[in-house]
Design an enzyme around this catalytic site. Sequence first.
Site, PDB file in Angstrom:
ATOM      1  N   GLY A 389       0.808  -1.202   0.000  1.00  0.00           N
ATOM      2  CA  GLY A 389       0.000   0.000   0.000  1.00  0.00           C
ATOM      3  C   GLY A 389       0.840   1.249   0.000  1.00  0.00           C
ATOM      4  O   GLY A 389       1.996   1.252  -0.409  1.00  0.00           O
ATOM      5  N   VAL A 391       1.642   5.304   2.050  1.00  0.00           N
ATOM      6  CA  VAL A 391       1.609   6.103   3.270  1.00  0.00           C
ATOM      7  C   VAL A 391       1.341   7.552   2.896  1.00  0.00           C
ATOM      8  O   VAL A 391       1.965   8.088   1.967  1.00  0.00           O
ATOM      9  CB  VAL A 391       2.929   5.993   4.057  1.00  0.00           C
ATOM     10  CG1 VAL A 391       2.926   6.940   5.243  1.00  0.00           C
ATOM     11  CG2 VAL A 391       3.131   4.571   4.543  1.00  0.00           C
ATOM     12  N   LYS A 405      -1.043   4.753   6.868  1.00  0.00           N
ATOM     13  CA  LYS A 405      -0.714   3.664   5.944  1.00  0.00           C
ATOM     14  C   LYS A 405      -2.018   3.031   5.469  1.00  0.00           C
ATOM     15  O   LYS A 405      -2.798   2.483   6.262  1.00  0.00           O
ATOM     16  CB  LYS A 405       0.161   2.617   6.618  1.00  0.00           C
ATOM     17  CG  LYS A 405       0.511   1.449   5.681  1.00  0.00           C
ATOM     18  CD  LYS A 405       1.209   0.309   6.415  1.00  0.00           C
ATOM     19  CE  LYS A 405       2.615   0.695   6.781  1.00  0.00           C
ATOM     20  NZ  LYS A 405       3.353  -0.472   7.334  1.00  0.00           N
ATOM     21  N   ASP A 501      12.880  -7.162   9.722  1.00  0.00           N
ATOM     22  CA  ASP A 501      13.070  -6.288   8.549  1.00  0.00           C
ATOM     23  C   ASP A 501      13.762  -4.995   8.972  1.00  0.00           C
ATOM     24  O   ASP A 501      13.346  -3.900   8.575  1.00  0.00           O
ATOM     25  CB  ASP A 501      11.726  -5.992   7.882  1.00  0.00           C
ATOM     26  CG  ASP A 501      11.889  -5.604   6.405  1.00  0.00           C
ATOM     27  OD1 ASP A 501      12.990  -5.830   5.860  1.00  0.00           O
ATOM     28  OD2 ASP A 501      10.932  -5.085   5.818  1.00  0.00           O
TER      29      ASP A 501
END
Length: 686
Positions: A389, A391, A405, A501
């Site tokens: 997606g 932001v 988001k 991550d």
Amino acid sequence: MNITEAGNLVLFDSERAMVWQSFDHPVDSLLVGQRLYEGQKLIASSSSTNWSLGPYYATLTAKDGFAVFVQDDQAETLMYYQLVPDKKLSNSTGSNYAELQQDGFLVNMEASQVTSGRTPYEFLLYSTIEFIKLEGDGHLRRYQLSSGNGFRTIVDLITVDLGVCQHPLHCGEYGVCREGQCSCPEDHDGVRYFIETQSQLPDHGCSRITALSCGPSLDQHHLMEIKNATYFNVIDLDAASPNIKDMEECKQACLQKCSCSGAFFRYEKNTSDGYCFMPSKILSLREEHIPHNNFSSATFIKVQIPFDAPPRNKRNLAAIVAGSSAGVIFIICLAIFIYLVMLRKSNSKEDGGYIVQVHVPGMLVRLPYEDIRLATEDFKERLGQGGFGSVFKGMLADGTRIAVKRLDKMSQGMREFLAEVETIGSIHHFNLVRLIGFCAEKSNRLLVYEYMSNGSLENWIFYDGQRPCLDWQTRKKIVLDIAKGLAYLHEECRQRIVHLDIKPQNILLDENFNAKVSDFGLSKLIDRDENQVHSKMRGTPGYLAPELRDSKISVKADIYSFGIVLLEIVSGRKNVDRNHSESSFHMLRLLQKKAEEDRLIEIVENRNQDMQNHEEVVRMIRIGAWCLQDDPTRRPSMSVVVKVLEGVLEVEPSITFKFFHAITPTSVANNCVSSAVEASVLSNPR
């Protein structure tokens, strides 16, 4: 230099005159014969495993005598224990174990032993092998060496004097302490506002079921009274609002003040002449049936009326109607029942997300989609875009800047989405980007985060000639901030949270360049009794720990990624950079080579003038290499990394720079460079 039998480290000059002693610099403990002078502090550590400064401290002042304070994360300081002159603390046999006089605060000491000529309010500790310590939980305990069993607690000074309920966090935030037992505030007007933060663990505090929100939602705020309860600090009236003396005025001021979480009013004779406390954060409450120190107390906690609950005046009206006409109520209930049945049928598809109202336990706010659309000006300014997606920048009605988001690709049902939002919303740390709220309305699923004005770390650490890079001191602070955030995830949450991550794109900077870890889209939860779990490999090429190839996930994977990010911050170059020659475009291969040549400093590009202390820079590089050891068990924990960065511990001397997992130039070209990561990779909630 000499260390005395009492444990005092003393430095002498050439004439044998004392020029420095450790007894003049207390930390959190006092040894036998050590004095705490007026103005000095005992500051407790955060915990037994975290040596950073905690919220509790004790001090001696001419005004308060010996007092213990707590400071919350809103920088509000409240006294919760005080020993005034001539007050004595006695054990069950009547023997004095502590006494504060004009000559000092005495522990297990007869008055005849007081040394004359000392400054008033000296804190003296006389015993054989004993010490007194301010603990990370706010307790002030005296220990004694027990033969063969180490040190044992002789007495908890504060608890013996005042009881356990006097401690600021004995029952956690919003917890109510009654005779040492903890509970959450009871239901009010038929609505439940608080729930245990950790199920079946009431002493861990309570959380709001519906979080407070400001702006247009202020009219949804209400003050619920907690009967027969008061705040823990019964002494420090200096914390009261000086211009508010009336109880009703105190309550209204709290309702109109966005940051106020509760109102405490204390008065001696009448409610029009008292003291008003309006803290922004509520610690433990305690039961009180009788006035304390000739004061009466009234306790009010601010709550947010749920969107699906009718206003108070309507509830009162409903009670009147119920008393006069049961038939009307029956008709109304029947109509509502039919409406809900029809609505449930039309919104039965789980993946469509048609849920009228959902309240996530914790501190999150469920925001209507229309409010978010207006806050972002119909999603006008895009901050980033990635796999799941985009932001967008926005601003709430109360002026709070936000980053929204919008999740475009969702494989989950609504129930799973809400469960994952609850997980993200339950973690709170200054170095983690805060999730303010969420939206789960029809097919719209949005996450609302605090806005970080300086964007991602990636925009600031690499030397591209387009913008000024960060100075060395700021880089060091950012490294420490990241380490603290990860240490919280790994060691201080109910379950270990492995981020999986960690990379510069997922480290965001606020206006003061405070670093915060963001984007928990790939994170994994691990029970505290497990060291690792098996799962498919996840993460970003170049930051993946080698053991992930075998699908073994543990907190050590984050530590490896942190090591890569640390080296990127220090060196000012990317882990894999095709702009360099074939022999140096992979940073780990270059690091191995420079380690063999004992020239680690040469991995740093374009060294700033403030990086002239090469030893400090090399030490930082060695910390990064320590986190990159092939054997995960040889990597330090993040709490150890924090201590090393703060200078409390030293770097492991036997680290190796032989990174056998370092990929070859050919594999880099085939696997990594061809799949370059976008500047802002967005991902699904956990």
